[in-house]
Design an enzyme around this catalytic site. Structure first.
Site, PDB file in Angstrom:
ATOM      1  N   ASP A 155     -34.699 -12.973  41.393  1.00  0.00           N
ATOM      2  CA  ASP A 155     -35.416 -13.913  40.528  1.00  0.00           C
ATOM      3  C   ASP A 155     -34.821 -15.322  40.672  1.00  0.00           C
ATOM      4  O   ASP A 155     -33.840 -15.503  41.403  1.00  0.00           O
ATOM      5  CB  ASP A 155     -35.323 -13.381  39.084  1.00  0.00           C
ATOM      6  N   ASP A 216     -45.813 -14.536  35.593  1.00  0.00           N
ATOM      7  CA  ASP A 216     -45.572 -13.121  35.279  1.00  0.00           C
ATOM      8  C   ASP A 216     -46.848 -12.500  34.732  1.00  0.00           C
ATOM      9  O   ASP A 216     -47.529 -13.106  33.899  1.00  0.00           O
ATOM     10  CB  ASP A 216     -44.539 -12.987  34.147  1.00  0.00           C
TER      11      ASP A 216
HETATM   12  C1  GLA Z   1     -38.883 -13.264  35.259  1.00  0.00           C
HETATM   13  C2  GLA Z   1     -39.625 -12.459  36.309  1.00  0.00           C
HETATM   14  C3  GLA Z   1     -40.137 -11.168  35.710  1.00  0.00           C
HETATM   15  C4  GLA Z   1     -38.971 -10.378  35.148  1.00  0.00           C
HETATM   16  C5  GLA Z   1     -38.197 -11.211  34.149  1.00  0.00           C
HETATM   17  C6  GLA Z   1     -36.919 -10.522  33.716  1.00  0.00           C
HETATM   18  O1  GLA Z   1     -39.723 -13.713  34.251  1.00  0.00           O
HETATM   19  O2  GLA Z   1     -40.683 -13.193  36.854  1.00  0.00           O
HETATM   20  O3  GLA Z   1     -40.812 -10.422  36.675  1.00  0.00           O
HETATM   21  O4  GLA Z   1     -38.141  -9.952  36.200  1.00  0.00           O
HETATM   22  O5  GLA Z   1     -37.845 -12.476  34.689  1.00  0.00           O
HETATM   23  O6  GLA Z   1     -36.157 -11.287  32.838  1.00  0.00           O
END
Ligand code: GLA
Length: 424
Positions: A155, A216
């Site tokens: 990430d 997301d």
């Molecule tokens: C980000 C990522 C998600 C997830 C969260 C976890 O938002 O894009 O897919 O992994 O972090 O904290």
């Protein structure tokens, strides 16, 4: 000069992430959408992020038939770490929630015939505030290899998007140097896009097996629609980057907040778009009809088509969309296709869509064998001039597969009006 260029070309080939993985989009299970950062193992032992949860899901992936249709990775997302590194600077899994440690969890997953994935973050912290890899990337890559990790999602929270062009390839090289093949999932472009930087996809393709471009996913139709629109509206820019070993990642498959029709739509479009199929669902309680969607072998075959071409939206008018993806088999210059008709209208009645194969871009004079991938409907062999008519439910989908026919079957003349509809 040309010698220098040749050496540069050779050295960049050697240092690139050339791991031979993800020749088709990865399939598996990932915790985030459904289980988030639930660390309350005392109050909610069944649903907290813990080794028990991942073991249980690994068990069910096998016993409930998901592994048999291709789901392979059991992927841990955020919130698996202790808040501090250990005395040698090493990453430590939460001692209460993962008492056996990550190597033991990987062993458990491997013993089931599955593969094991883990989450980290390129920055100082993960998005949920656990230690990131910045400053320890080599040590962390080696630690993942020693735990026998097969897949790393990296990430991008708490880092500078301007550093990512160096940092993401560097971590990829560390992964590579361990000698253990690990799928490398990057969030590099999405953070750069948010920061107004135009990502260097040449480099991203070279160093990552898949990457996130957009928000997301949330467990709602509104979220799913926004992703569908993003992929459609930006397709000319996004599609060329996809191919065997390097795919766009529109995020997880979830269905807790989606209707049956909407879940079918997500699965169909994820297949058209050559997306990773990472289920983020509770496999203990999933309803049978949703399980059937996730286990639809014909749609999975489209997703996993070896050409790895990402499909596109070819029609959008008054809430009706048509999406199409070139797939195998190929005959002469003609591809086969998967075609999805999506109804984005909110009036409650199904919409009829009628179109000839030719209008869909299916032009082979030898014809196409057409079948519906959700319903048990076989249209037989149709010529390009045949008009097909489908009824698409609101927020639902009809997905067809049209296999181009080889010449030898076309000796008999194809009647353009021939339209066989057999419901078994
Ligand atoms: C980000 C990522 C998600 C997830 C969260 C976890 O938002 O894009 O897919 O992994 O972090 O904290």
């Amino acid at each position: 000069m040309s010698v220098i260029l040749l050496l540069l070309a050779l050295s960049s080939t050697v240092i690139a992430l050339d791991n031979g993985l993800a020749l088709t989009p990865p399939m598996g299970w990932l915790s985030w959408e459904r289980f988030r950062c639930n660390t309350d193992c005392e109050g909610d032992p069944e649903n907290c992020i813990s080794e028990n949860l991942f073991r249980t899901m690994a068990d069910l992936v096998v016993s409930e038939g998901y592994a048999a249709v291709g789901y392979e990775y059991i992927n841990v997302d955020d919130c698996w770490l202790e808040k501090n590194r250990g005395p040698r600077g090493e990453l430590v899994a939460d001692r209460k929630r993962f008492p056996s440690g990550m190597r033991a969890l990987a062993d458990y997953v491997h013993a089931k015939g599955l593969k094991f994935g883990i989450y980290e973050d390129y920055g100082n912290y993960t998005c949920a505030g656990y230690p990131g890899i910045l400053g320890s990337s080599r040590q962390d890559a080696e630690q993942f290899a020693s735990w026998e990790v097969d897949y790393v999602k990296l990430d991008g929270c708490y880092s500078l998007p301007t550093d990512m062009d160096v940092g993401y390839p560097e971590f990829g090289r560390h992964l590579n140097r361990t000698g253990r093949p690990m799928v490398y999932s990057c969030s590099w472009p999405v953070y750069q896009i948010y920061a107004g930087i135009s990502p260097n996809f040449t480099s991203i393709i070279e160093h990552c097996n898949l990457w996130r471009n957009f928000d997301d996913i949330q467990d709602s139709w509104a979220s799913l629609e926004s992703i569908i629109d993003y992929y459609g509206n930006n397709q000319d820019y996004i599609i060329p980057n996809a191919g065997p070993g390097h795919f766009n990642d529109a995020d997880m498959l979830g269905n807790f907040g989606l209707s049956y029709e909407q879940s079918k739509t997500q699965m169909a479009l994820w297949a058209i778009l050559a997306q990773p199929l990472l289920m983020s669902v509770d496999l203990r309680t999933i309803r049978p009809e949703y399980k059937a969607i996730l286990q639809n072998k014909k749609i999975i075959a489209v997703d996993q088509d070896p050409l790895g071409i990402q499909g596109r939206r070819i029609y959008k008018h008054k809430g009706i969309e048509i999406w199409s993806r070139p797939i195998t088999p190929i005959y002469q210059t003609y591809y086969s296709y998967a075609v999805a008709f999506v109804n984005r209208r909110t009036d409650g009645t199904p919409s009829d869509v009628a179109v000839t194969l030719r209008e869909l871009g299916l032009q082979s004079p030898t014809g196409y064998r057409v079948e519906d991938l959700y319903e048990d409907v076989d249209y037989g062999v149709l010529s390009p001039n045949t008009k097909i008519k489908v009824k698409v439910n609101p927020s639902g989908v009809v997905i067809l597969r049209a296999d181009v026919q080889p010449e030898r079957f076309s000796k008999r003349p194809l009647n353009p009006f021939y339209y066989r509809y057999t419901k078994k």
